[in-house]
Write a protein that holds these residues in place. Structure first.
Motif, PDB file in Angstrom:
ATOM      1  N   ASP A 452       0.820  -1.198   0.000  1.00 45.19           N
ATOM      2  CA  ASP A 452       0.000   0.000   0.000  1.00 45.19           C
ATOM      3  C   ASP A 452       0.853   1.247   0.000  1.00 45.19           C
ATOM      4  OD1 ASP A 452      -2.286  -1.424  -0.075  1.00 45.19           O
ATOM      5  OD2 ASP A 452      -2.758  -1.254   2.056  1.00 45.19           O
ATOM      6  N   VAL A 453       2.016   1.190   0.673  1.00 49.19           N
ATOM      7  CA  VAL A 453       2.923   2.333   0.647  1.00 49.19           C
ATOM      8  C   VAL A 453       3.358   2.606  -0.777  1.00 49.19           C
ATOM      9  CG1 VAL A 453       5.203   3.139   1.328  1.00 49.19           C
ATOM     10  CG2 VAL A 453       3.744   2.032   2.997  1.00 49.19           C
ATOM     11  N   ALA A 454       3.599   1.551  -1.537  1.00 47.89           N
ATOM     12  CA  ALA A 454       4.074   1.737  -2.905  1.00 47.89           C
ATOM     13  C   ALA A 454       2.974   2.229  -3.830  1.00 47.89           C
ATOM     14  CB  ALA A 454       4.621   0.409  -3.437  1.00 47.89           C
ATOM     15  N   LEU A 455       1.701   1.899  -3.545  1.00 46.17           N
ATOM     16  CA  LEU A 455       0.631   2.182  -4.486  1.00 46.17           C
ATOM     17  C   LEU A 455      -0.262   3.341  -4.081  1.00 46.17           C
ATOM     18  CD1 LEU A 455      -0.516  -1.466  -5.261  1.00 46.17           C
ATOM     19  CD2 LEU A 455       0.954  -0.002  -6.633  1.00 46.17           C
ATOM     20  N   GLY A 456      -0.046   3.923  -2.900  1.00 46.07           N
ATOM     21  CA  GLY A 456      -0.947   4.956  -2.397  1.00 46.07           C
ATOM     22  C   GLY A 456      -0.902   6.211  -3.228  1.00 46.07           C
ATOM     23  N   PRO A 457      -1.836   7.142  -2.995  1.00 47.81           N
ATOM     24  CA  PRO A 457      -1.947   8.330  -3.826  1.00 47.81           C
ATOM     25  C   PRO A 457      -0.823   9.313  -3.593  1.00 47.81           C
ATOM     26  CG  PRO A 457      -3.456   8.435  -1.965  1.00 47.81           C
ATOM     27  CD  PRO A 457      -2.821   7.088  -1.915  1.00 47.81           C
ATOM     28  N   ALA A 572      -7.973   7.560  -6.761  1.00 49.26           N
ATOM     29  CA  ALA A 572      -7.006   7.005  -7.718  1.00 49.26           C
ATOM     30  C   ALA A 572      -6.248   5.844  -7.116  1.00 49.26           C
ATOM     31  CB  ALA A 572      -6.039   8.100  -8.172  1.00 49.26           C
ATOM     32  N   ALA A 573      -6.021   5.888  -5.801  1.00 50.65           N
ATOM     33  CA  ALA A 573      -5.327   4.785  -5.142  1.00 50.65           C
ATOM     34  C   ALA A 573      -6.136   3.506  -5.232  1.00 50.65           C
ATOM     35  CB  ALA A 573      -5.073   5.129  -3.677  1.00 50.65           C
ATOM     36  N   ARG A 574      -7.429   3.650  -5.449  1.00 49.24           N
ATOM     37  CA  ARG A 574      -8.302   2.478  -5.640  1.00 49.24           C
ATOM     38  C   ARG A 574      -8.646   2.287  -7.116  1.00 49.24           C
ATOM     39  NH1 ARG A 574      -8.549   4.619  -0.883  1.00 49.24           N
ATOM     40  NH2 ARG A 574      -8.851   3.311   0.942  1.00 49.24           N
ATOM     41  N   ARG A 575      -7.826   2.901  -7.982  1.00 50.48           N
ATOM     42  CA  ARG A 575      -7.892   2.730  -9.438  1.00 50.48           C
ATOM     43  C   ARG A 575      -9.229   3.186 -10.022  1.00 50.48           C
ATOM     44  NH1 ARG A 575      -6.718  -2.361 -11.974  1.00 50.48           N
ATOM     45  NH2 ARG A 575      -5.960  -1.079 -13.675  1.00 50.48           N
TER      46      ARG A 575
END
Length: 652
Positions: A452-457, A572-575
């Motif tokens: 989640d750290v890598a993919l967060g907004p 966006a973090a949830r695509r």
């Protein structure tokens, strides 16, 4: 970055005077040499027909090879392009041919070949080839650095800077020069981390000859002197770095940031905090500055404020902030939370020295002497000055090793208190992202999943989305959705209102839509915002996107692009594809890092079918002369109903 291919002029005057068959050949020549023609396959076919005709002079044959090489390059078939450019150069060894072949070698990371060809173009009086050679030297230096060949990397980075300074301004050269400057400083920092302070100083002395007015050179050399046990020389360099930064008027955001970093290196954390505050005043969402101020405030003992900074940085998906927060938890004696953060970082990066050393201190508190020794020694091999850094933050290892049993009891007691408090205060979800304000959460809620750290907004901090159990029976809510979709808004309102009051995020979102559009109720943007916010805070990406839209347009709320970016970021973090597109549009005019992030968002949105993003991806590909890729995206946009895409494709 790809450069536009230099067109290779075609000798065609005799061909245009030919009869009908000659006219056909002339048309093929026109298409073969037209680098503005978008269909590379047609260009390749025309050039190939000329080459295979057996009727061309050696010069014309060479020109056909050269132009076919340009078409192959545009298609990304670089080996074929190099082969054709080589055939061209056998007959016409001019600057354009060497430049084009150097460009393709550079794209393929054949840096030695690129440097050789660019050098030949420079010798043939093409000054623009200096930028290309600068880029090739920078790329070669980066490869040298990865191989840990410090001497070769140093020489190549220096050559890159020399070339770029001689070259006419060019975006490729400007980027290569910036990368080379950063590379030289990084080489020195790596030697500092290894504890080879003499080597670091030697690199920085060389660098200073090229960049005598760069404050970062003095800052890094000051660090090398400091850790190498020469405090007087260190302070002289820190003073010079501050002097150069203070002379800059007006100061840019990064000047304040660099000033804060210099003060921190000197141990003057009060001034560091002030300078970093000035930096954040100009760019509040700069997670690097937030981490730096978190570090300074930790050293000053301003722990709650430090925690706010670290949490805000974590909300921007910065993994370094998680390690720093773990360090802060150490100072707060919240050892369970510290361990959670350190482990989260180490799952992502097993060589993170701060997390390793910090985990070693937690193990020391617990009386695990062997484990503490293993972690701290590994950390010191990765970063020779890590113990000195922890000391400067008020976290001396000796204080953790003494009284370890008592500290373990204290840690357990703190964890129990936090757990009891959380029972009455928070709901959590295993897939919930790190929230900007988690300073009162127990270890479980503070835990950060590395993925989640890598993919967060990449956005400013936002209220924490907290996923609550949906109290609504699924079939009742489904009836409401069905009513809404068939436009029976009155029935939808009757179903959604009580469910929304009970906390259903989906019902809250649909109720907000009713108020937004004025269906079955008087149109009320303010009331819509209220309900969007309730759903958004429960991690509903549709509501997060809509709330971002309201802040972006000022509809029902005061216009605030920073808050729009916050909510777009969460969605966006949830695509959410529309949120990805909108966030990308806010980022695209920012710095290089923002632009890279924007293009990643556009690509993901486009792959999910977002039409505007598909058009943009096509435009980006066209600008990079990747014509087939551009057509691919425009066809997708056209299939999704884009009239603009249909016009570009010549469709009715």
């Amino acid at each position: 970055m790809q450069r536009r291919v230099k067109p290779l002029a075609v000798i065609a005057f005799a061909l245009f005077a030919a009869p009908a068959t000659g006219q056909n050949v002339a048309d093929k020549w026109k298409q073969c040499q037209d680098t503005t023609y978008r269909n590379a396959d047609d260009r390749i076919a025309s050039c190939t027909a000329i080459i295979e005709s057996g009727q061309q002079s050696p010069n014309n044959l060479a020109l056909a090879y050269g132009n076919r090489g340009s078409a192959y390059s545009d298609k990304g078939q670089y080996d074929l392009a190099i082969a054709d450019y080589s055939r061209y150069l056998q007959t016409i060894p001019n600057a354009a041919g060497y430049y084009n072949r150097a460009r393709v070698h550079n794209i393929k990371h054949n840096f030695d070949e690129a440097i050789a060809d660019a050098t030949r173009a420079i010798e043939l009086n093409d000054p623009k080839a200096l930028s290309l050679r600068c880029s090739a030297y920078a790329g070669k230096a980066s490869d040298d650095e990865k191989k840990d060949d410090v001497r070769a990397a140093l020489a190549d980075y220096k050559n890159a800077i020399v070339d770029c300074r001689k070259a006419p301004f060019d975006p490729l050269g400007a980027m290569a020069q910036a990368l080379s400057r950063a590379g030289l400083l990084r080489l020195a920092e790596k030697q500092i981390d290894k504890g080879d302070y003499k080597q670091a100083i030697a690199i920085l002395d060389d660098t200073r000859q090229l960049m005598p007015d760069d404050p970062s050179v003095y800052h890094q050399r000051g660090r090398a002197y400091k850790y190498g046990g020469e405090p007087a020389r260190a302070n002289d360099d820190f003073d010079q770095a501050i002097k150069l930064l203070e002379a800059r008027t007006p100061k840019a955001q990064y000047d304040h940031f660099n000033e804060g970093e210099v003060y921190a290196s000197r141990g003057d954390y009060g001034r560091a905090e002030a300078a970093l505050g000035a930096s954040l005043g100009m760019k509040p969402d700069d997670f690097v500055a937030l981490v730096a101020r978190c570090r300074a405030r930790t050293a000053l003992g301003r722990l709650e404020q430090a925690l706010d900074d670290c949490n805000a940085a974590i909300a921007r998906s910065n993994v370094a902030a998680v390690g720093m927060r773990g360090t802060l938890y150490l100072k707060m004696k919240n050892y369970e939370a510290a361990l959670t953060d350190f482990n989260a970082v180490l799952e992502k990066d097993a060589k993170a020295a701060v997390a390793l050393y910090g985990r070693g201190l937690v193990k020391a508190v617990r009386g695990d002497t062997a484990g503490a020794k293993e972690d701290t020694e590994r950390a010191q091999k990765l970063n020779a000055h890590i113990a000195a850094d922890f000391d400067s933050w008020g976290l001396q290892r000796e204080s953790f090793e003494a009284g370890g049993v008592w500290k373990t009891v204290e840690s357990i007691a703190q964890a129990v208190v936090d757990r009891v408090r959380s029972t009455f205060t928070y709901f959590s979800s295993t897939d919930e992202r790190p929230a900007p304000d988690v300073k009162q959460r127990p270890p479980e809620a503070a835990k950060t999943d590395p993925k989640d750290v890598a993919l967060g907004p990449a956005a400013p901090s936002a209220p924490a989305p907290v996923t609550k159990p949906d109290p609504a029976p699924a079939e009742v809510e489904a009836d409401g959705v069905a009513a809404y979709e068939r436009r029976d808004y009155a029935a939808a309102l009757r179903i959604f209102r009580p469910l929304a009051d009970k906390g259903s995020a989906s019902a809250q979102y649909h109720l907000a839509m009713l108020y937004d559009d004025g269906n079955a109720v008087a149109q009320d943007p303010t009331e819509a915002v209220r309900w969007y916010r309730k759903a958004a805070e429960q991690a509903d990406p549709r509501a997060q996107y809509r709330l971002g839209q309201h802040y972006a347009t000022g509809k029902g709320v005061e216009k605030d692009l920073d808050k729009a970016r916050i909510w777009y970021g969460w969605a966006a973090a949830r695509r959410h594809p529309d949120a990805e597109f909108r966030l990308g549009m806010l980022l695209i005019l920012g710095n290089a890092e923002d632009k890279t992030r924007a293009k990643e968002l556009f690509r993901d949105a486009a792959e999910q079918g977002q039409v505007s993003a598909q058009m943009l991806m096509g435009n980006f590909a066209r600008d990079a002369r990747q014509n087939e890729e551009a057509l691919r995206w425009w066809r997708k946009a056209a299939a999704n109903g884009s009239t603009e895409a249909k016009k570009r494709l010549g469709m009715p």
